[in-house]
Design a protein around this motif. Structure first.
Motif, mmCIF file in Angstrom:
data_model
loop_
_atom_site.group_PDB
_atom_site.id
_atom_site.type_symbol
_atom_site.label_atom_id
_atom_site.label_comp_id
_atom_site.label_asym_id
_atom_site.label_seq_id
_atom_site.Cartn_x
_atom_site.Cartn_y
_atom_site.Cartn_z
ATOM 1 N N THR A 142 3.513 -7.178 2.909
ATOM 2 C CA THR A 142 2.642 -7.119 1.737
ATOM 3 C C THR A 142 2.661 -5.728 1.113
ATOM 4 O O THR A 142 2.705 -5.586 -0.115
ATOM 5 N N LYS A 143 2.635 -4.705 1.938
ATOM 6 C CA LYS A 143 2.700 -3.329 1.447
ATOM 7 C C LYS A 143 4.002 -3.088 0.696
ATOM 8 O O LYS A 143 4.012 -2.461 -0.382
ATOM 9 N N SER A 189 3.973 -4.659 -2.807
ATOM 10 C CA SER A 189 3.214 -3.846 -3.760
ATOM 11 C C SER A 189 4.033 -2.641 -4.222
ATOM 12 O O SER A 189 4.053 -2.295 -5.406
ATOM 13 N N GLN A 190 4.717 -2.005 -3.299
ATOM 14 C CA GLN A 190 5.511 -0.826 -3.637
ATOM 15 C C GLN A 190 6.670 -1.179 -4.569
ATOM 16 O O GLN A 190 6.927 -0.477 -5.556
ATOM 17 N N HIS A 206 -0.839 -3.980 -7.207
ATOM 18 C CA HIS A 206 -1.507 -4.496 -6.016
ATOM 19 C C HIS A 206 -1.315 -5.999 -5.959
ATOM 20 O O HIS A 206 -1.661 -6.715 -6.894
ATOM 21 N N VAL A 207 -0.720 -6.492 -4.872
ATOM 22 C CA VAL A 207 -0.540 -7.929 -4.689
ATOM 23 C C VAL A 207 -1.539 -8.416 -3.650
ATOM 24 O O VAL A 207 -2.048 -7.637 -2.849
ATOM 25 N N GLN A 208 -1.786 -9.723 -3.656
ATOM 26 C CA GLN A 208 -2.775 -10.293 -2.740
ATOM 27 C C GLN A 208 -2.156 -11.415 -1.931
ATOM 28 O O GLN A 208 -1.620 -12.377 -2.500
ATOM 29 N N THR A 245 1.864 -15.222 -1.818
ATOM 30 C CA THR A 245 1.396 -13.934 -2.309
ATOM 31 C C THR A 245 1.187 -14.019 -3.806
ATOM 32 O O THR A 245 2.084 -14.445 -4.538
#
Length: 254
Positions: free
Chosen positions: A211-212, A215-216, A221-223, A237
């Motif tokens: 997940t990190k 986002s990068q 910011h993803v959820q 996601t």
């Protein structure tokens, strides 16, 4: 539109797969014909690649009759390889019950890969006990560097393309059978298979590192909405719309 009769799975006739033996007793464990076994593997493969699917979708995709697909689905559900759930409805809901869709269970996924889960779990537990959580976090981040490398290569080849599609392609090359689909206020990245799901159940840092990285790479910011490691059918996601707007702007400038 409702997927008619998705919640009714037709049982095969008793003579077809549980014929009586010489003593007159029904053989409940009779061997499944090879063509039936092949078709059921195709059903599992289709759901793994396309995600949770209704009976009608599977029948059309595999060129089977509704009666045939329901018979195979019934066997796969009874065997614990599939589970049926009401399809989640986004936006306004129509009349009638939502369609029932079928997704792989952990037992269903096991037919696609053989992983040394017990050994991996034991090794990671030992690593954590000796080196601490930081060592595991570093390992989790290192493990997905290939996904990052493939993503950047795909973006370099097609810089004006949809970055979420590029990420899905990179994940698919790593065995995650990923796809994208539209969602409210953005898009969903779906991973229909997880080669390390058993290990990730014990070490959620592996999912957190993914997940990190998402986002990068996408710059937003993803959820994480669901993960196979937690018992969901698909790792899902949510990607906010800003990524898609940015990609559209680049395409218009090109």
């Amino acid at each position: 539109m409702r997927d008619n009769q998705d919640d009714v799975l037709t049982r095969p006739a008793a003579t077809s797969e549980a014929a009586p033996d010489a003593s007159g007793a029904a053989r409940a464990d009779a061997l499944v014909p090879s063509d039936d076994a092949s078709t059921r593997q195709r059903v599992l493969q289709s759901i793994m690649e396309q995600g949770p699917s209704t009976a009608n979708e599977l029948a059309e995709r595999l060129d089977l009759t509704p009666a045939a697909i329901r018979r195979h689905l019934g066997h796969l559900v009874d065997g614990g390889e599939l589970i049926g759930r009401d399809r989640r409805v986004y936006g306004a809901r129509g009349r009638g019950r939502p369609a029932k869709e079928f997704e792989l269970t952990e037992a269903g996924r096991e037919s696609f890969h053989q992983a040394y889960d017990d050994l991996a779990i034991a090794a990671l537990a030992q690593l954590t006990s000796i080196m601490g959580d930081d060592a595991l976090n570093q390992l989790a981040e290192t493990r997905i560097t290939q996904v990052e490398k493939r993503y950047r290569e795909l973006r370099a080849d097609e810089p004006n393309g949809n970055p979420v599609d590029a990420l899905a392609a990179a994940l698919s090359e790593d065995g995650y059978v990923a796809s994208t689909r539209p969602a409210l206020a953005g898009e969903q990245l779906c991973q229909h298979h997880c080669p390390i799901s058993q290990v990730a159940q014990h070490f959620p840092q592996l999912c957190e590192a993914e997940t990190k990285l998402f986002s990068q790479l996408l710059g937003v910011h993803v959820q994480r909405l669901a993960t196979i490691a937690h018992g969901d059918g698909v790792c899902t996601t949510h990607i906010p719309r800003s990524v898609l707007i940015s990609a559209d702007s680049l395409r218009k400038k090109a």
